[in-house]
Structure formats: C-alpha cells, structure tokens
Design an enzyme around this catalytic site. Structure first.
Site, mmCIF file in Angstrom:
data_model
loop_
_atom_site.group_PDB
_atom_site.id
_atom_site.type_symbol
_atom_site.label_atom_id
_atom_site.label_comp_id
_atom_site.label_asym_id
_atom_site.label_seq_id
_atom_site.Cartn_x
_atom_site.Cartn_y
_atom_site.Cartn_z
ATOM 1 N N GLY A 45 57.403 -16.089 16.216
ATOM 2 C CA GLY A 45 56.466 -16.733 17.135
ATOM 3 C C GLY A 45 55.145 -15.985 17.233
ATOM 4 C CB CYS A 46 54.353 -12.418 17.754
ATOM 5 S SG CYS A 46 55.143 -12.299 19.378
#
Length: 152
Positions: A45-46
């Site tokens: 996600g990051c």
C-alpha cells in the site's frame, strides 16, 4: 483525532532520505505543502501511494506545492525506498514518532501507524485532511483537488 482544517501546522525538523536535516520552516510561508504520513517503506500500500505521488509530482509542482512523505522508517530505509522507486520528493524519518504525535496521527486498526495526508497553505494553515488506510491512491487526488480549490 488528528489536526483539523484551520489548525496551524506544528514546526518540526527531521532528517531526509539523504541524512540532511529538513525543517518545515524552510517551506512554511513560501509555498503550499502536502505532507503524507504512511506506515512503512516498501510495503504494497505504501509503495502504491508513494509511486502515485511520484507519478503526480509534476501536477503538485505546477500547483506550487512540495510533497513530503513521513514514516518511522530510518534514513537508510528511506534512501533505498526513494532510489528503488525513483521518488523525486522529500522523505523524512520520524523514528521517534515525534512529528506523528505532533500532528496527532493515530494508529489504524489499532496496530498500524495511520495513513493520513495534510495539505497546508503557504501560511501554515491546514486546508485539507484525508485519512484512509486502504485507498492509498485517493490521497493524491484529494490533495490535488484541495490545492486547486485553494487557488480559486
């Protein structure tokens, strides 16, 4: 609850991905700033969020804004992350979570550091806050829309 629209951003100094001190006062009063807090370098996600900020970086520059990513990762981790994904913006190491605490960014799902984005006008006032752990890419569109709206 974190800082809110209309709040003044706390001043801070952290080391960037090159190990150099970065102070928020270097930009406050000069240009809008997009500060995004994220959980961890090189997680799915990051990485998606960082690459989305990278892909839209010229749009932010065109709107006169600087993008800053902040997490608790080390300077070395940020350096590898920035190089691996060719991130053109500033990554700051908040290893003691001092700035995260100053912004009152809590944890998501009780364990993960929160994913929260702030858009700050050139005077240091928050004009947008967006908090969403799962939809990382939406942070970029929300930030761009807030910058465009502030220029009308």
């Amino acid at each position: 609850m974190g800082l809110k629209v209309g709040d003044t951003v706390p001043e801070f100094t952290l080391k960037d991905q090159h190990g150099k001190p970065f102070s928020s006062s270097d930009l406050l009063g000069r240009k809008p700033i997009v500060i995004y807090f994220y959980p961890k370098d090189d997680t799915p996600g990051c990485t998606k969020e960082a690459c989305s900020f990278r892909d839209s970086y010229e749009d932010f520059k065109d709107l006169g804004a600087e993008v800053i990513g902040i997490s608790g990762d080390t300077v070395k981790s940020h350096s590898k992350f920035a190089q691996k994904h060719q991130l053109p913006f500033i990554l700051l190491s908040d290893s003691n979570n001092e700035v995260r605490k100053a912004f009152k960014v809590g944890k998501s799902m009780l364990i993960l550091p929160g994913r929260e984005t702030y858009v700050i006008d050139r005077n240091g006032k928050i004009i947008m806050v967006f908090n969403n752990l799962l939809n990382a890419e939406k942070h970029i569109t929300e930030a761009i829309n807030a910058l465009k709206k502030s220029q009308q």
